[in-house]
Design an enzyme around this catalytic site. Structure first.
Site, short mmCIF file in Angstrom:
data_model
loop_
_atom_site.label_atom_id
_atom_site.label_comp_id
_atom_site.label_asym_id
_atom_site.label_seq_id
_atom_site.Cartn_x
_atom_site.Cartn_y
_atom_site.Cartn_z
N THR A 123 1.48 2.66 14.08
CA THR A 123 1.39 3.72 13.07
C THR A 123 1.28 3.07 11.69
OG1 THR A 123 3.77 4.03 12.60
CG2 THR A 123 2.88 5.22 14.50
N SER A 139 -3.35 -0.11 6.41
CA SER A 139 -3.17 -0.96 5.22
C SER A 139 -1.91 -1.82 5.37
CB SER A 139 -3.03 -0.08 3.96
OG SER A 139 -1.83 0.65 4.01
N GLY A 160 1.01 -3.08 8.45
CA GLY A 160 0.46 -2.56 9.72
C GLY A 160 -0.90 -3.17 10.02
N TYR A 178 15.07 6.57 0.96
CA TYR A 178 14.42 5.46 1.67
C TYR A 178 15.47 4.63 2.41
CZ TYR A 178 11.52 1.29 2.41
OH TYR A 178 10.84 0.23 2.96
N1 LIG Z 1 6.27 -3.71 1.30
C1 LIG Z 1 7.51 -4.05 1.44
O1 LIG Z 1 8.05 -4.86 0.65
C2 LIG Z 1 8.31 -3.50 2.55
C3 LIG Z 1 7.82 -2.54 3.42
N2 LIG Z 1 8.61 -2.07 4.44
C4 LIG Z 1 8.10 -1.08 5.39
O2 LIG Z 1 6.87 -1.52 5.91
C5 LIG Z 1 6.14 -0.40 6.39
C6 LIG Z 1 4.70 -0.54 5.98
O3 LIG Z 1 4.62 -0.41 4.58
P1 LIG Z 1 3.67 -1.31 3.67
O4 LIG Z 1 2.66 -1.99 4.49
O5 LIG Z 1 4.53 -2.10 2.78
O6 LIG Z 1 3.01 -0.21 2.72
P2 LIG Z 1 1.60 0.53 2.78
O7 LIG Z 1 1.73 1.66 1.83
O8 LIG Z 1 0.50 -0.42 2.61
O9 LIG Z 1 1.53 1.06 4.28
C7 LIG Z 1 2.14 2.23 4.69
C8 LIG Z 1 1.31 2.80 5.80
O10 LIG Z 1 1.96 3.99 6.29
C9 LIG Z 1 1.01 5.02 6.31
N3 LIG Z 1 1.63 6.33 6.18
C10 LIG Z 1 2.40 6.80 5.18
N4 LIG Z 1 2.74 8.07 5.42
C11 LIG Z 1 2.17 8.40 6.60
C12 LIG Z 1 2.14 9.58 7.38
N5 LIG Z 1 2.78 10.69 6.98
N6 LIG Z 1 1.49 9.55 8.56
C13 LIG Z 1 0.83 8.45 8.96
N7 LIG Z 1 0.80 7.32 8.27
C14 LIG Z 1 1.46 7.30 7.09
C15 LIG Z 1 0.07 4.73 5.16
O11 LIG Z 1 -1.13 5.46 5.29
P3 LIG Z 1 -1.99 5.91 4.00
O12 LIG Z 1 -2.89 4.76 3.67
O13 LIG Z 1 -2.72 7.10 4.50
O14 LIG Z 1 -1.02 6.23 2.92
C16 LIG Z 1 -0.09 3.24 5.33
O15 LIG Z 1 -1.02 2.94 6.30
C17 LIG Z 1 6.85 0.83 5.85
O16 LIG Z 1 7.62 1.41 6.87
C18 LIG Z 1 7.78 0.27 4.78
O17 LIG Z 1 8.93 1.05 4.60
C19 LIG Z 1 9.88 -2.54 4.65
C20 LIG Z 1 10.39 -3.49 3.83
C21 LIG Z 1 9.67 -4.04 2.72
C1 LIG Z 2 11.19 -10.83 -11.49
C2 LIG Z 2 10.87 -9.87 -10.41
C3 LIG Z 2 11.19 -10.42 -9.09
C4 LIG Z 2 11.45 -8.52 -10.71
C5 LIG Z 2 11.24 -7.48 -9.63
C6 LIG Z 2 12.38 -6.48 -9.62
C7 LIG Z 2 12.28 -5.40 -8.53
C8 LIG Z 2 11.07 -4.52 -8.80
C9 LIG Z 2 12.29 -5.96 -7.11
C10 LIG Z 2 13.50 -6.87 -6.86
C11 LIG Z 2 13.87 -6.72 -5.40
C12 LIG Z 2 12.74 -5.91 -4.82
C13 LIG Z 2 12.85 -5.29 -3.47
C14 LIG Z 2 13.75 -5.73 -2.57
C15 LIG Z 2 13.84 -5.25 -1.19
C16 LIG Z 2 12.58 -4.47 -0.70
C17 LIG Z 2 12.90 -3.73 0.59
C18 LIG Z 2 13.11 -4.73 1.71
C19 LIG Z 2 11.94 -2.65 0.93
O1 LIG Z 2 12.00 -2.12 2.04
C20 LIG Z 2 10.98 -2.08 -0.03
C21 LIG Z 2 10.79 -2.85 -1.30
C22 LIG Z 2 12.09 -3.52 -1.80
C23 LIG Z 2 13.09 -2.44 -2.12
C24 LIG Z 2 11.75 -4.36 -3.06
C25 LIG Z 2 11.23 -3.52 -4.21
C26 LIG Z 2 11.06 -4.25 -5.53
C27 LIG Z 2 12.37 -4.94 -5.95
C28 LIG Z 2 13.42 -3.89 -6.22
#
Ligand SMILES: NC(=O)C1=CN([C@@H]2O[C@H](COP(=O)(O)OP(=O)(O)OC[C@H]3O[C@@H](n4cnc5c(N)ncnc54)[C@H](OP(=O)(O)O)[C@@H]3O)[C@@H](O)[C@H]2O)C=CC1
Ligand SMILES: CC(C)CCC[C@@H](C)[C@H]1CC[C@H]2C3=CC[C@H]4[C@H](C)C(=O)CC[C@]4(C)[C@H]3CC[C@]12C
Length: 331
Positions: free
Chosen positions: A8, A12, A15, A193
């Site tokens: 899922t 982007s 995934g 979140y």
């Molecule tokens: N980036 C990070 O630092 C971190 C990310 N994560 C987790 O990783 C996962 C992927 O996120 P990430 O790759 O970073 O971000 P992106 O925004 O690039 O990817 C999120 C994906 O989820 C899809 N999505 C969102 N809502 C829905 C929905 N209602 N139904 C189907 N698909 C949906 C988006 O589709 P669309 O393009 O249509 O929006 C997109 O493909 C998430 O679960 C996020 O919480 C966890 C920790 C850190």
């Molecule tokens: C000098 C830079 C590093 C300042 C950046 C500050 C903040 C924008 C970011 C610092 C820590 C970041 C995060 C930590 C954990 C991620 C978590 C695992 C997740 O699921 C989604 C994103 C984070 C919350 C991420 C987001 C940006 C920071 C808060």
């Protein structure tokens, strides 16, 4: 036999990088990209086929934030496949993120600084929305839609004499203090979140208790901090590019700044190579990248408080009722 893999949020970020890695490892898999937007899904499919022209990549329309869409998609999967080897529950949202600048600078000069960078504890809040099913959008998307999907696909995931893996993209931002069994949708708070990711950690343990004997195994991972559309929603992409040298520097101290979707997908990919029976159901598997850019996966045991919550609450009938009391349409 060709393994069937459903991802899922595959169009982007993490995934899509995972799909690329899975195909690079085994071009024989039957990959199904489950996405809400079919144009973005088709673009992802074409990109994957460009680097793996022989591979089988199918699309499935799925909005995990809509109960109706989940039921329709599950029906379609059951028509198309008679088995499911891996299901990656990766789609996720973080709407209207707010960074607390004051708390960030306070944390920067405290002994908690490494933990702050790894988990964003105390510096990040979100403003949630209500979706068309009348549910909190973050809960519905990050957790509930995925949970329903697994329940609907149980017949494929629990095939006799075969093993299947359910793999959740959770987060180190998941925190016990953000989650309440009395408010599982997080209507009252400002960290939906964190709450939804903590709930997915709990649901994963519950799925293991319920289904391990049927060959279904569930795991959770944290990809680390990755530059994707999600993080570009917190700070604009030009700002991230500007501070990238600082990020590489921080990576020396935390290893949780994986930064690229490829690195972030490490634990997701690593899990696909493991014997699920050998995995720890009480661990979260972290994608980590060393200062020199080496990727690896490391399990972190859930806290004792969480273990207590799991053993004392999750199996009690009152809590089970809370899961059903979500929305009038589902009772
Ligand atoms: N980036 C990070 O630092 C971190 C990310 N994560 C987790 O990783 C996962 C992927 O996120 P990430 O790759 O970073 O971000 P992106 O925004 O690039 O990817 C999120 C994906 O989820 C899809 N999505 C969102 N809502 C829905 C929905 N209602 N139904 C189907 N698909 C949906 C988006 O589709 P669309 O393009 O249509 O929006 C997109 O493909 C998430 O679960 C996020 O919480 C966890 C920790 C850190
Ligand atoms: C000098 C830079 C590093 C300042 C950046 C500050 C903040 C924008 C970011 C610092 C820590 C970041 C995060 C930590 C954990 C991620 C978590 C695992 C997740 O699921 C989604 C994103 C984070 C919350 C991420 C987001 C940006 C920071 C808060």
């Amino acid at each position: 036999m060709r393994k069937v893999v459903l991802v899922t949020g595959a169009n982007s970020g993490i995934g899509l990088a995972l799909c690329e890695r899975l195909l690079a490892h085994d071009g024989q898999i039957q990959l199904c990209l489950a996405c809400r937007n079919m144009q973005r899904a088709e673009a992802a499919r074409l990109a994957l086929l460009a680097s793996h022209p022989e591979s089988q990549v199918a699309l499935l329309q799925l909005d995990v934030g809509s109960v109706r869409s989940v039921f329709q998609a599950a029906k379609e999967v059951k028509l198309r496949y008679n088995r499911l080897d891996y299901i990656y529950l990766n789609a996720g949202i973080m709407p209207n993120p707010q960074l607390d600048i004051k708390a960030f600078f306070k944390g920067l000069f405290s002994s908690n600084v490494i933990n702050m960078f790894a988990t964003a504890e105390g510096i990040l809040t979100q403003k949630d929305n209500i979706n068309s099913d009348g549910m909190q959008e973050v809960f519905a998307t990050n957790l509930f839609g995925h949970y329903l999907l697994v329940r609907e696909l149980e017949p494929l995931l629990c095939q006799p004499d075969s093993i299947s893996q359910v793999i959740w993209t959770s987060s180190s931002n998941a925190r016990r203090s953000a989650f309440s069994l009395e408010d599982i949708q997080h209507q009252q708070g400002t960290e939906p979140y964190s709450s939804s990711k903590y709930a997915s950690d709990l649901v994963s343990v519950a799925l293991n208790r319920r289904h391990n004997h049927q060959g279904l195994y569930s795991s959770v991972i944290c990809p680390g901090l990755v530059m994707t559309n999600m993080t570009y929603g917190i700070l604009p992409s030009f700002f991230w590019s500007l501070i990238m040298p600082i990020m590489w520097l921080i990576r020396i101290f935390t290893n949780t700044f994986t930064l690229t979707p490829y690195n972030g997908a490490e634990a997701l990919f690593w899990l696909s190579l493991q014997k699920p029976e050998s995995l720890d159901p009480l661990a979260k598997y972290h994608s980590l990248t060393s200062g020199l850019g080496k990727n690896y996966t490391q399990p972190h045991k859930v806290s004792e408080e969480t273990q207590y919550l799991i053993s004392s609450s999750l199996t009690q009938p009152q809590q089970k009722r809370n899961y059903i009391k979500l929305t009038p349409g589902l009772q």
